[in-house]
Design an enzyme around this catalytic site. Structure first.
Site, PDB file in Angstrom:
ATOM      1  N   LYS A 113      35.584  52.904  49.944  1.00 33.31           N
ATOM      2  CA  LYS A 113      35.167  54.574  49.236  1.00 33.31           C
ATOM      3  C   LYS A 113      34.929  55.488  50.503  1.00 33.31           C
ATOM      4  CE  LYS A 113      33.894  53.091  44.698  1.00 33.31           C
ATOM      5  NZ  LYS A 113      34.525  51.450  44.965  1.00 33.31           N
TER       6      LYS A 113
HETATM    7  C1  PLP Z   1      34.841  50.543  44.443  1.00 35.84           C
HETATM    8  C2  PLP Z   1      35.499  49.291  44.514  1.00 35.84           C
HETATM    9  C3  PLP Z   1      36.814  48.130  43.596  1.00 35.84           C
HETATM   10  C4  PLP Z   1      37.390  49.033  42.941  1.00 35.84           C
HETATM   11  O1  PLP Z   1      38.181  49.784  42.902  1.00 35.84           O
HETATM   12  P1  PLP Z   1      38.666  50.974  41.591  1.00 35.84           P
HETATM   13  O2  PLP Z   1      38.824  52.047  42.315  1.00 35.84           O
HETATM   14  O3  PLP Z   1      37.028  50.643  40.900  1.00 35.84           O
HETATM   15  O4  PLP Z   1      39.444  50.227  41.071  1.00 35.84           O
HETATM   16  C5  PLP Z   1      36.632  47.803  44.762  1.00 35.84           C
HETATM   17  N1  PLP Z   1      35.653  46.766  45.738  1.00 35.84           N
HETATM   18  C6  PLP Z   1      34.818  47.346  46.108  1.00 35.84           C
HETATM   19  C7  PLP Z   1      34.058  47.092  47.074  1.00 35.84           C
HETATM   20  C8  PLP Z   1      34.815  48.826  45.662  1.00 35.84           C
HETATM   21  O5  PLP Z   1      33.783  49.792  46.476  1.00 35.84           O
END
Ligand code: PLP
Length: 494
Positions: A113
Site C-alpha cells: 500500500k
Molecule cells: C491490500 C492488499 C492486497 C490486495 O490488493 P488489492 O489492490 O486490494 O487487490 C494484497 N496483499 C496485501 C498484503 C495487501 O495489503
C-alpha cells in the site's frame, strides 16, 4: 486528459485533479481516463536506464496532464527517493524456472500500500490547490490493518490535511496495532473501536453521510475525504511499477524487448491487478493476468463462469488483506472491456440482488486476458514452506496465495512465457502465520513470532517493523462506536 464515470450518466469530463480530490463520480461510478495513453518499446527501453523516480514522473504525466512534469518529479522524489524505500521501491528477484517476483513492500510500513499511499497525499494536496479548495481536508479511514498504517505514514505532516484512523480492537494483529499506536506526526489521530472491522467501517460511512457533521466541519474550514482504493490517485501510481518491472526485466536480460510475460497478483479489492491490466492496455507486453484469491474466491468463480455472487460465506483467513466479498475496482475492468452501458446494468443488478451474470460474449471478452485461481489455507502454508525450503526465499501469506496460483496456471496452460508474481507484504508483517507454516509454533503471540522467525531463518526484520517494537505507543485511546462522531468533530477542531 479528462476523466469520466464508469457508469456514464455523469458524463461530463473532469480534470485528474478533480477526480483525485473527489474520489467517486456523482453517479456512484468510478473515475477512468477517457482513453488509455499508449507507449511503445522504445519508450520502455529508455525508461530502463532511468531511476524509479523518473520512471514514475514520466508515466504519471501521461495520465495526470493537468500536473506539470516538474511537479510530478518533485512528488515522485518526495515519495520514493531519499532512502524511504530500501534497497529500492520495486526490486525483482528470481525464483528460477522462468519465474520472477516483484517485491512491493520495501517502503515505510512494509506492505505494498506504500507504493500508492506515499505519493497520493502529494497529488491530493496539489489537487486541492488546482481546484481552488481553501478548506483543510480531514482524511477518515476505517482499517482492517495495512491501509490504516500506510495512510497515516503517507499523510503525516502533509500541509492542508489531517488524518484520523479507526481500527477495530478485535480485528488487527498486535504488530499492526503497534504500528498504528506508535505513529508520529502533528496531524494524525488513531483510535481503537470496540468491535470488528464492519463496526469501524459503518461508523465511518455514517459520518460521511451525516449532513449536520459536514456543516459543522465546514464552519471550521474542514471537509471530509477518504484514502481508499477506488480513488484514481491510489490507482495511477500502481501502473508505474508494472511498466518499471518490465523495463527492469529487459535491463537485466531476463527478457528481450517485446517478449510477452504473464503477471500473477494476490487480489482483494482488484486495484493492484487492474493497474497491471492498464499497463497491458498501454502496450507493455503482458499476455495474461492471473487473479489469485484466497478462500474468499468470489473472483475465481467470476472469471470461470461469469457469475459474480457476493451472497456467500465470509472467511477470515491468514491473508486478511484479501478477505473481501465486493472487489470495487472490478467495475473498472467491466468499463474498459464492455463499456459504460453494460457496466451500469451489471452494477445495478449487483446493488439490487448482490449478484450478476455476464453474457457468454462478455465473459469471453474478459477471459481473453484474465484467469482466476484460489488457494486454501493448507495450500497457502505449504507454499510458504516449499518456497522457503526449495528456493531459500521467505514470503508472506498473501504472496504465497499468488505463487500457488502461478504454479497452477503454468501447469494448466503449459505457457512457455516468463511469469512475474507480485509480492505484497514483508513476511514479518504476518510473522505468526509464516512461522506456523515453517514449524509448529501454534500458540505463540504476534510480537514474539517476529523474533522467533528472525531466529529461525536469519532473515532481517525490516527496519520499520523492528523499530516499532522499541517505540512508546502514543495513541492508546479506545472508544465505543457511538463516540466516533464526537471524536471526529473534536479532532477536526483541534
Ligand atoms: C491490500 C492488499 C492486497 C490486495 O490488493 P488489492 O489492490 O486490494 O487487490 C494484497 N496483499 C496485501 C498484503 C495487501 O495489503
Amino acid at each position: 486528459m479528462n476523466y469520466v464515470s464508469t457508469r456514464g450518466i455523469d458524463n461530463e469530463g473532469v480534470s485528474s485533479a478533480f477526480a483525485i480530490k473527489t474520489g467517486l463520480a456523482k453517479d456512484g461510478g468510478l473515475y477512468m481516463p477517457e482513453s488509455i495513453p499508449m507507449i511503445d518499446l522504445d519508450f520502455i527501453g529508455e525508461l530502463s536506464a532511468l531511476p524509479y523516480t523518473e520512471r514514475a514522473a514520466r508515466i504519471l504525466s501521461l495520465f495526470l496532464t493537468d500536473y506539470t512534469i516538474d511537479e510530478l518529479r518533485e512528488d515522485a522524489e518526495g515519495a520514493y527517493g531519499g532512502g524511504k524505500f530500501t534497497p529500492e521501491p520495486a526490486p525483482i528477484t528470481s525464483l528460477g524456472d522462468s519465474r520472477y517476483m516483484l517485491e512491493l513492500w520495501h517502503g515505510p510500513t512494509s506492505a505494498f500500500k506504500d507504493m500508492a499511499l506515499q505519493i497520493m497525499p502529494r497529488l491530493f494536496v496539489r489537487a486541492l490547490r488546482k481546484t481552488g479548495e481553501e478548506r483543510r481536508a480531514l482524511i477518515l479511514v476505517a482499517t482492517s490493518g495495512d491501509t490504516g498504517k500506510a495512510a497515516l505514514e503517507g499523510y503525516r505532516d502533509v500541509e492542508g490535511t489531517m488524518i484520523k484512523v479507526f481500527y477495530p480492537t478485535g480485528g488487527v494483529s498486535s504488530v499492526q496495532k503497534l504500528q498504528m499506536q506508535t505513529q508520529e506526526g502533528s496531524n494524525v489521530s488513531v483510535e481503537g473501536i470496540v468491535g470488528n472491522f464492519d463496526d469501524a467501517q459503518s461508523g465511518v460511512k455514517r459520518i460521511f453521510s451525516d449532513d449536520a457533521i459536514r456543516r459543522e466541519l465546514d464552519g471550521a474550514g474542514v471537509f471530509l475525504s477518504s484514502a481508499n482504493s477506488i480513488n484514481w490517485g491510489r490507482l495511477v501510481p500502481q501502473i508505474v511499477y508494472y511498466v518499471s518491472a518490465y523495463a527492469d526485466m529487459y535491463r537485466t536480460g531476463a527478457i528481450s524487448l517485446g517478449e510477452e510475460v504473464d503477471v500473477s497478483v494476490p487480489t482483494g479489492n482488484f486495484g493492484n491487478i487492474f493497474a497491471a491490466y492498464i499497463a497491458k492496455r498501454m502496450g507493455v507486453p503482458i499476455r495474461r493476468l492471473v487473479c489469485a484469491s484466497n478462500k474468499n474466491n468470489v473472483l475465481t468463480e467470476f472469471f470461470k463462469s461469469g457469475v459474480y455472487d457476493k451472497n456467500r460465506e465470509f472467511f477470515t483467513t491468514m491473508s486478511p488483506s484479501m478477505d473481501i466479498l465486493i472487489s470495487s475496482n472490478l467495475e473498472r475492468l467491466l468499463y474498459l472491456t464492455l463499456g459504460q452501458d453494460k457496466t451500469r446494468g451489471y452494477m445495478e443488478e449487483l446493488a439490487r440482488l448482490g449478484r450478476y451474470e455476464l453474457s457468454a460474449e462478455d465473459l469471453a471478452a474478459i477471459s481473453e486476458s484474465f484467469v482466476g485461481y484460489y488457494t486454501d489455507e493448507e495450500e497457502c502454508q505449504a507454499t510458504v514452506k516449499e518456497i522457503y525450503e526449495k528456493k531459500n526465499c521467505l514470503i508472506d501469506t498473501h504472496t504465497a496465495v499468488a505463487i500457488h496460483a502461478t504454479n497452477a496456471y503454468m501447469n494448466d496452460f503449459k505457457a512457455e512465457r516468463k511469469t512475474l508474481t507480485v509480492s505484497t507484504a514483508s513476511p514479518y508483517k504476518f510473522a505468526r502465520d509464516v512461522l506456523n507454516s515453517l514449524t509448529d509454533a501454534k500458540d505463540i503471540g504476534d510480537l514474539e513470532a517476529l523474533e522467533a522467525l528472525n531466529k529461525l531463518t536469519g532473515v532481517d526484520i525490516p527496519t520499520p517493523l523492528a523499530s516499532v517494537l522499541n517505540k512508546q505507543p502514543r495513541h492508546t485511546g479506545i472508544i465505543d462506536r457511538s463516540e466516533m462522531e464526537a471524536a471526529t468533530v473534536s479532532f477536526a477542531k483541534s
